[in-house]
Design a protein around this motif. Structure first.
Motif, mmCIF file in Angstrom:
data_model
loop_
_atom_site.group_PDB
_atom_site.id
_atom_site.type_symbol
_atom_site.label_atom_id
_atom_site.label_comp_id
_atom_site.label_asym_id
_atom_site.label_seq_id
_atom_site.Cartn_x
_atom_site.Cartn_y
_atom_site.Cartn_z
ATOM 1 N N ASP A 139 0.817 -1.214 0.000
ATOM 2 C CA ASP A 139 0.000 0.000 0.000
ATOM 3 C C ASP A 139 0.850 1.264 0.000
ATOM 4 O O ASP A 139 0.442 2.299 0.521
ATOM 5 N N GLN A 187 -0.986 -2.777 -4.495
ATOM 6 C CA GLN A 187 -1.888 -1.643 -4.328
ATOM 7 C C GLN A 187 -1.111 -0.327 -4.200
ATOM 8 O O GLN A 187 -1.699 0.715 -3.884
ATOM 9 N N ASN A 235 -9.190 2.410 -2.516
ATOM 10 C CA ASN A 235 -9.667 2.189 -3.883
ATOM 11 C C ASN A 235 -9.533 3.418 -4.775
ATOM 12 O O ASN A 235 -9.949 3.397 -5.930
#
Length: 250
Positions: A139, A187, A235
């Motif tokens: 992330d 991500q 997202n």
């Protein structure tokens, strides 16, 4: 910024302007910040000006991002000392005012711009991302301080030299990196922040004299934008942000 508390952000070109403003903003919001720059004394001044609690989380390190081995060694130090970079702000950039492309003998100036503005971004991003992959950090976030000149090249009374082409390359580089991150099933996000004119040391007196009354952003405006981009939900990825001062005509 809750998820970034005590995680590590690396900011290049941290000795002044946008880089210094990003360091101050991110460390004030709870991150551990590593400021990279060639001017080590400026980094020491930046640390000394921070409140003691923030100064304890700020680390200045001399690094010339145009030198690949310097970048490799610096990120190895960050891994060994602080556990690795989770956020990278690629801010380092140079503008050589006398570097007209058709000027004789300008090879060193042209190469210096490409080495810092393009290859420096590539090398820092590579090392930060590889560190994240080794640590299974999925992330992370890479921010690139681009420019409106990376999207259009206005007619001016002076040459922009290799600076505008270097920023066009950064625009393409950002998209290529987004695709590579996606192919790695991570991500990790990437964002290009493209300011208009910013009141920093990169604009010398000659340019300001040629553009009297030029509306300009503050370095803190861009630091605010960086913080906004890295706070987006999992997202959401802001891929490109263009920021212009009110009154800019181009």
């Amino acid at each position: 910024m809750d998820r970034w508390q005590n995680r590590v952000a690396v900011v290049t070109g941290a000795s002044s302007g946008i880089g210094a403003a990003c360091c101050r903003d991110l460390v004030a919001k709870g991150m551990v910040v590593v400021g990279l720059a060639r001017r080590e004394e400026r980094l020491k001044e930046l640390k000394a000006a921070l409140p003691s609690e923030q100064a304890a989380r700020f680390h200045g390190r001399k690094c010339d991002v145009s030198q690949e081995q310097d970048v490799v060694d610096t990120f190895a130090w960050i891994d060994a000392t602080l556990g690795g970079a989770d956020v990278l702000v690629n801010n380092a950039g140079i503008l050589r005012q006398a570097a007209d492309i058709v000027k004789e003998g300008n090879g060193p100036d042209l190469r210096a711009i490409l080495d810092t503005n393009v290859l420096g971004v590539a090398w820092c991003t590579r090392e930060a991302f590889r560190s994240q992959q080794r640590r299974n950090v999925l992330d992370g976030h890479v921010v690139i301080i681009n420019s409106v000149l990376g999207h259009q090249t206005p007619v001016t009374s002076f040459s922009l030299g290799m600076y505008a082409p270097s920023k066009h390359a950064v625009t393409a580089l950002t998209e290529v990196l987004r695709q590579e991150f996606l192919n790695k099933k991570t991500q990790t996000k990437i964002t290009s922040v493209s300011p208009g004119a910013v009141d920093t040391e990169i604009l010398d007196k000659r340019v300001l004299e040629l553009l009297p009354g030029l509306p300009m952003l503050r370095s803190e405006d861009i630091a605010d934008a960086v913080s906004y981009c890295i706070q987006t939900p999992p997202n959401v990825q802001i891929h490109e942000m263009i920021i212009k001062p009110i009154g800019e005509s181009v």
